[in-house]
Write a protein that holds these residues in place. Structure first.
Motif, PDB file in Angstrom:
ATOM      1  N   LEU A 188      46.899 125.097  36.936  1.00 28.07           N
ATOM      2  CA  LEU A 188      48.296 124.892  37.346  1.00 28.07           C
ATOM      3  C   LEU A 188      48.428 125.303  38.800  1.00 28.07           C
ATOM      4  CD1 LEU A 188      50.169 126.420  34.250  1.00 28.07           C
ATOM      5  CD2 LEU A 188      49.839 123.989  34.771  1.00 28.07           C
ATOM      6  N   PRO A 189      48.774 124.378  39.693  1.00 27.41           N
ATOM      7  CA  PRO A 189      48.896 124.729  41.112  1.00 27.41           C
ATOM      8  C   PRO A 189      50.051 125.697  41.342  1.00 27.41           C
ATOM      9  CG  PRO A 189      49.608 122.466  40.736  1.00 27.41           C
ATOM     10  CD  PRO A 189      49.052 122.977  39.430  1.00 27.41           C
ATOM     11  N   PRO A 190      50.046 126.385  42.476  1.00 29.95           N
ATOM     12  CA  PRO A 190      51.091 127.383  42.751  1.00 29.95           C
ATOM     13  C   PRO A 190      52.505 126.799  42.634  1.00 29.95           C
ATOM     14  CG  PRO A 190      49.327 127.558  44.362  1.00 29.95           C
ATOM     15  CD  PRO A 190      49.065 126.312  43.565  1.00 29.95           C
ATOM     16  N   TRP A 191      53.374 127.597  42.032  1.00 30.43           N
ATOM     17  CA  TRP A 191      54.782 127.232  41.914  1.00 30.43           C
ATOM     18  C   TRP A 191      55.612 128.503  41.954  1.00 30.43           C
ATOM     19  CZ3 TRP A 191      52.021 128.209  37.530  1.00 30.43           C
ATOM     20  CH2 TRP A 191      52.637 128.904  36.490  1.00 30.43           C
ATOM     21  N   ASP A 192      56.892 128.343  42.254  1.00 31.67           N
ATOM     22  CA  ASP A 192      57.830 129.467  42.231  1.00 31.67           C
ATOM     23  C   ASP A 192      58.405 129.560  40.831  1.00 31.67           C
ATOM     24  OD1 ASP A 192      57.307 129.911  44.889  1.00 31.67           O
ATOM     25  OD2 ASP A 192      59.110 128.899  45.608  1.00 31.67           O
ATOM     26  N   ALA A 193      57.957 130.555  40.082  1.00 28.56           N
ATOM     27  CA  ALA A 193      58.346 130.709  38.685  1.00 28.56           C
ATOM     28  C   ALA A 193      59.761 131.279  38.567  1.00 28.56           C
ATOM     29  CB  ALA A 193      57.351 131.633  37.976  1.00 28.56           C
ATOM     30  N   PHE A 194      60.445 130.892  37.509  1.00 28.94           N
ATOM     31  CA  PHE A 194      61.823 131.339  37.315  1.00 28.94           C
ATOM     32  C   PHE A 194      61.932 132.845  37.143  1.00 28.94           C
ATOM     33  CE2 PHE A 194      60.338 130.491  32.996  1.00 28.94           C
ATOM     34  CZ  PHE A 194      60.797 131.596  32.291  1.00 28.94           C
ATOM     35  N   TRP A 195      60.835 133.523  36.825  1.00 28.16           N
ATOM     36  CA  TRP A 195      60.873 134.980  36.647  1.00 28.16           C
ATOM     37  C   TRP A 195      60.649 135.730  37.956  1.00 28.16           C
ATOM     38  CZ3 TRP A 195      57.218 131.929  34.046  1.00 28.16           C
ATOM     39  CH2 TRP A 195      55.923 131.969  34.553  1.00 28.16           C
ATOM     40  N   GLY A 196      60.630 135.003  39.092  1.00 29.86           N
ATOM     41  CA  GLY A 196      60.617 135.674  40.386  1.00 29.86           C
ATOM     42  C   GLY A 196      59.256 135.890  41.009  1.00 29.86           C
ATOM     43  N   GLN A 197      58.277 135.079  40.626  1.00 30.32           N
ATOM     44  CA  GLN A 197      56.942 135.230  41.196  1.00 30.32           C
ATOM     45  C   GLN A 197      56.398 133.872  41.645  1.00 30.32           C
ATOM     46  OE1 GLN A 197      54.889 136.960  37.814  1.00 30.32           O
ATOM     47  NE2 GLN A 197      55.066 139.008  38.663  1.00 30.32           N
ATOM     48  N   ARG A 198      55.575 133.902  42.677  1.00 32.23           N
ATOM     49  CA  ARG A 198      54.750 132.756  43.026  1.00 32.23           C
ATOM     50  C   ARG A 198      53.569 132.845  42.082  1.00 32.23           C
ATOM     51  NH1 ARG A 198      55.220 127.817  45.240  1.00 32.23           N
ATOM     52  NH2 ARG A 198      53.359 127.204  46.416  1.00 32.23           N
ATOM     53  N   TYR A 199      53.235 131.782  41.375  1.00 28.00           N
ATOM     54  CA  TYR A 199      52.283 131.843  40.284  1.00 28.00           C
ATOM     55  C   TYR A 199      51.348 130.647  40.327  1.00 28.00           C
ATOM     56  CZ  TYR A 199      51.259 134.488  36.052  1.00 28.00           C
ATOM     57  OH  TYR A 199      50.694 135.339  35.140  1.00 28.00           O
ATOM     58  N   ALA A 200      50.103 130.844  39.922  1.00 36.06           N
ATOM     59  CA  ALA A 200      49.125 129.770  39.795  1.00 36.06           C
ATOM     60  C   ALA A 200      48.127 130.165  38.711  1.00 36.06           C
ATOM     61  CB  ALA A 200      48.396 129.541  41.119  1.00 36.06           C
ATOM     62  N   VAL A 201      47.499 129.166  38.103  1.00 34.50           N
ATOM     63  CA  VAL A 201      46.510 129.426  37.055  1.00 34.50           C
ATOM     64  C   VAL A 201      45.232 128.642  37.367  1.00 34.50           C
ATOM     65  CG1 VAL A 201      45.986 129.310  34.576  1.00 34.50           C
ATOM     66  CG2 VAL A 201      48.340 129.755  35.342  1.00 34.50           C
ATOM     67  N   LEU A 202      44.122 129.359  37.354  1.00 36.32           N
ATOM     68  CA  LEU A 202      42.792 128.790  37.535  1.00 36.32           C
ATOM     69  C   LEU A 202      42.005 129.010  36.249  1.00 36.32           C
ATOM     70  CD1 LEU A 202      42.397 130.726  40.820  1.00 36.32           C
ATOM     71  CD2 LEU A 202      42.192 128.248  40.768  1.00 36.32           C
ATOM     72  N   HIS A 203      40.861 128.368  36.160  1.00 42.21           N
ATOM     73  CA  HIS A 203      39.901 128.684  35.105  1.00 42.21           C
ATOM     74  C   HIS A 203      38.623 129.144  35.778  1.00 42.21           C
ATOM     75  CE1 HIS A 203      41.810 125.926  31.843  1.00 42.21           C
ATOM     76  NE2 HIS A 203      42.432 127.079  31.963  1.00 42.21           N
ATOM     77  N   ASP A 204      38.028 130.209  35.239  1.00 43.89           N
ATOM     78  CA  ASP A 204      36.725 130.618  35.758  1.00 43.89           C
ATOM     79  C   ASP A 204      35.688 129.600  35.257  1.00 43.89           C
ATOM     80  OD1 ASP A 204      35.861 131.376  33.167  1.00 43.89           O
ATOM     81  OD2 ASP A 204      35.869 133.513  33.609  1.00 43.89           O
TER      82      ASP A 204
END
Length: 132
Positions: A101-117
């Motif tokens: 999931l590429p970086p996004w501004d999450a509704f809970w107040g964080q810049r967030y992204a998801v990678l897989h190792d």
């Protein structure tokens, strides 16, 4: 005395590739560890993170099989600010690691992204949006 949470273990199929991924996230892992069957580092606060190649796991658990489907647990790395989330995402995906999931501004107040190792484990990057 109650048991104390001490270590997170990750099963890997390619030790060098996995350690490269985690080094890029800032973990201090010696280069000579790339050829080891078991590697561990102590994180700030004392918790340990360990990697075991599948052949090592099968020495004591001969019938071990890799889980299938989506991961049910993940690791999260706090970044200094939202820009570091974006930079780290770009570096890792640019190096060929899977961006879920590429970086996004999450509704809970964080810049967030998801990678897989390299073995499909979820690794989140985050920073408070108001990191100033």
């Amino acid at each position: 005395m109650a048991p104390r949470f001490d270590l997170i273990g990750i099963a890997v199929t390619d030790m060098a590739r996995s350690l490269d991924f985690y080094r890029r996230l800032g973990l201090d892992i010696p280069a000579e560890a790339d050829s080891e069957a078991h590697v561990e580092v102590t994180l700030p606060g004392g918790l340990r993170l360990a990697w075991d190649d599948v052949a090592m796991i099968r020495t004591f658990h001969p019938h071990w099989t890799a889980p299938t489907g989506s991961p049910r647990t993940g690791l999260a790395f706090r970044c200094a600010d939202p820009a570091e989330v974006d930079r780290t995402w770009a570096e890792l995906t640019g190096a060929g690691f899977h961006g879920e999931l590429p970086p996004w501004d999450a509704f809970w107040g964080q810049r967030y992204a998801v990678l897989h190792d390299p073995d499909g484990n979820g690794v989140d990057l985050y920073a408070p949006l108001d990191a100033g």
